[in-house]
Design a protein around this motif. Structure first.
Motif, short mmCIF file in Angstrom:
data_model
loop_
_atom_site.label_atom_id
_atom_site.label_comp_id
_atom_site.label_asym_id
_atom_site.label_seq_id
_atom_site.Cartn_x
_atom_site.Cartn_y
_atom_site.Cartn_z
N HIS B 84 29.43 28.71 42.00
CA HIS B 84 28.60 29.83 41.55
C HIS B 84 28.99 30.21 40.13
CE1 HIS B 84 27.65 30.09 45.79
NE2 HIS B 84 26.62 30.85 45.46
N LEU B 85 27.96 30.51 39.33
CA LEU B 85 28.20 30.95 37.96
C LEU B 85 27.98 32.46 37.88
CD1 LEU B 85 26.42 28.41 35.57
CD2 LEU B 85 28.80 29.12 35.42
N TYR B 86 28.92 33.17 37.26
CA TYR B 86 28.80 34.61 37.03
C TYR B 86 29.07 34.92 35.57
CZ TYR B 86 29.31 34.94 42.08
OH TYR B 86 29.13 34.78 43.41
N ARG B 87 28.49 35.99 35.05
CA ARG B 87 28.95 36.58 33.80
C ARG B 87 30.30 37.23 34.08
NH1 ARG B 87 25.94 36.01 29.03
NH2 ARG B 87 23.82 35.43 29.58
N ASP B 88 31.26 37.14 33.16
CA ASP B 88 32.60 37.63 33.51
C ASP B 88 32.60 39.13 33.82
OD1 ASP B 88 32.50 38.67 30.93
OD2 ASP B 88 34.52 38.05 30.40
N GLU B 89 31.64 39.90 33.25
CA GLU B 89 31.65 41.33 33.55
C GLU B 89 31.19 41.62 34.98
OE1 GLU B 89 29.45 40.49 30.81
OE2 GLU B 89 27.47 41.20 31.36
N ASP B 90 30.67 40.61 35.68
CA ASP B 90 30.24 40.82 37.07
C ASP B 90 31.33 40.50 38.08
OD1 ASP B 90 27.75 41.58 36.17
OD2 ASP B 90 26.96 39.55 36.23
N ILE B 91 32.39 39.87 37.62
CA ILE B 91 33.54 39.62 38.49
C ILE B 91 34.26 40.96 38.69
CG2 ILE B 91 35.75 38.40 38.70
CD1 ILE B 91 33.48 36.46 38.85
N LEU B 92 34.56 41.29 39.95
CA LEU B 92 35.05 42.65 40.24
C LEU B 92 36.54 42.83 39.93
CD1 LEU B 92 33.18 43.09 43.62
CD2 LEU B 92 32.55 44.06 41.42
N GLY B 93 37.32 41.78 40.14
CA GLY B 93 38.76 41.91 39.90
C GLY B 93 39.47 40.62 40.25
N THR B 94 40.77 40.60 40.00
CA THR B 94 41.57 39.42 40.36
C THR B 94 42.42 39.76 41.57
OG1 THR B 94 43.24 40.11 38.74
CG2 THR B 94 41.64 38.48 38.03
N LEU B 95 42.67 38.76 42.39
CA LEU B 95 43.43 38.95 43.63
C LEU B 95 44.80 38.29 43.50
CD1 LEU B 95 40.49 38.28 46.04
CD2 LEU B 95 41.81 40.39 45.99
N HIS B 96 45.81 39.01 43.95
CA HIS B 96 47.19 38.52 43.84
C HIS B 96 47.90 38.70 45.18
CE1 HIS B 96 46.69 38.66 39.41
NE2 HIS B 96 45.88 39.64 39.73
N ASP B 97 48.84 37.80 45.47
CA ASP B 97 49.56 37.92 46.76
C ASP B 97 50.60 39.03 46.70
OD1 ASP B 97 48.29 35.85 48.18
OD2 ASP B 97 49.39 34.35 46.98
#
Lengths: 97, 97, 97, 97, 97, 97, 97
Positions: B84-97
């Protein structure tokens, strides 16, 4: 003879790549492998001017293989061939082997 | 062979993470634990230029695990795989362990 | 006598080219060869001012053969003839032999 | 183990405060006292850049008690817990004792 | 007595030209020759200020014969006469003999 | 105890003034005298930053009597009392005796 | 006693002029002479700030007779009287004898 189109602004003229529906050896390909919307860039416009008056050239060049969106674009017929015009910001990416 | 996609502008190519529907030990997981829409960043574009002509690079990098929105994005098939392609401003956040 | 129209801002007055439906020798042409929406630029406006007050002239000139969009434009009748007005950013490109 | 979410841009991760439907002493509370939509800020993004390229940090910080709008926000599940993501300009205000 | 209207901002007061439906000699004109929407500029506003605070005067002046759009404009009655108000960017062009 | 709300950005917390439906002497007032939508400003946010990064403070202050629009605003309950939040540009004006 | 309204931003408080439906001598006027939407400016706001932070004062002043649009504006009742609030850019022009 077909006329040559020089796109205006940041428009990009694309010839869609029609994927082969069978392999060279004549084997029918399953439908999903034909799903990718790709095309060849045939001509690009000069770009648009930003608010400061500076020209922003088109980020694609003739010969690029591009991934195009499923919708949008303007159908253009030049001679026997069918092309599509897109604004360069609507082209999703470039494809490389 | 599958082609490689280089996204344009601030687009981000994401491979969705399909959560396992059973644990390694074979126990079926309840549906709610599969709710998180996460993905792995596979490729990022060069970014966009702001009004002053300065390049704003994409705020994500290849390999990031990201939280993606429920809707939107453009489905892309490269070889057998679906992305899937998104504009970076549509990515909600990054996930970390 | 027909009046002469001087377009305002970045408007472009276009006379559509009606493709011949038969060749000079009288052979009927198939419909698809009449598909291209082209026109001749008859008059252009002075352009628009950008945010800094600088005039951005129209990127087309009288006599250009242009590819026009399927929709949009304003129909204008001057004397017996019918023209269409477009904003110059709506003209798709220029056509060359 | 639940993953940790780092919001992008000016997004704010909020855990809604579910008001008790009875008092500690076991007395049922009337419905209207449960009307306030409040939450605890769990994580904030780095902010957004303005037109001059200057970073505008998020106006809220982790631990703030906030008044959130009735509609909007994106539901996110991390582990067993449910959160909501908002743009910081959509948070209505901060609540203080 | 009819009041005089001074338009505000970049508004232009236009009196539509009603084309004669017969010639001076009394011959009825066919309908298509009455198709042109033209008018006479009766009054213009002082213009609008751009983002830098500089006044952009109206690009038309009293007495100009103009081509007006088919739709839009605000009908105004002053005394017995009917006029139309347009923003100057909505006027399509000026007409000259 | 009711919590105290500090609005964010250019939001204004308003307590609507409910007009008496009878005079002090007990005479019923006709409905039209109750038509004015007025309120008392209870709290204001810090303002918003303009494009140059300069803070534009809220043009109202605590204690102002204001005319509020018929529609819009966000209902907020703090303790037993009901308030409304508006962006300061939506407040129509201030009322003075 | 009626309260006095001080409009905020570039709002203009207008009292509509109700045209007499008969002349002083008692002769009924035909309907078309009552068509003009005019009003008297009763109060104006301080203006709005442009992007550079400079105050743009309202282009109208108390006492001006103005042409108001057919639609829009906010009805306001102060005491027994009915007024309308407009943004100054929505006022069409000023009327002069």
């Amino acid at each position: 003879m077909a006329k040559r189109l020089v796109p205006l602004l940041n428009r990009v003229l694309v010839e869609k790549i029609v994927p082969p529906s069978k392999t060279n050896a004549g084997i029918l390909l399953p439908e999903k492998s034909t799903k990718l919307n790709s095309g060849k860039v045939v001509a690009v416009g000069p770009g648009v001017h930003d608010r400061e008056g500076k020209l922003i050239p088109v980020s694609l060049k003739q010969g690029d293989t591009v991934l195009i969106p499923d919708y949008g674009g303007t159908e253009v017929k030049l001679g026997d061939k069918e092309y599509h015009l897109y604004r360069d910001e609507d082209i999703l990416g470039t494809l490389h082997d």
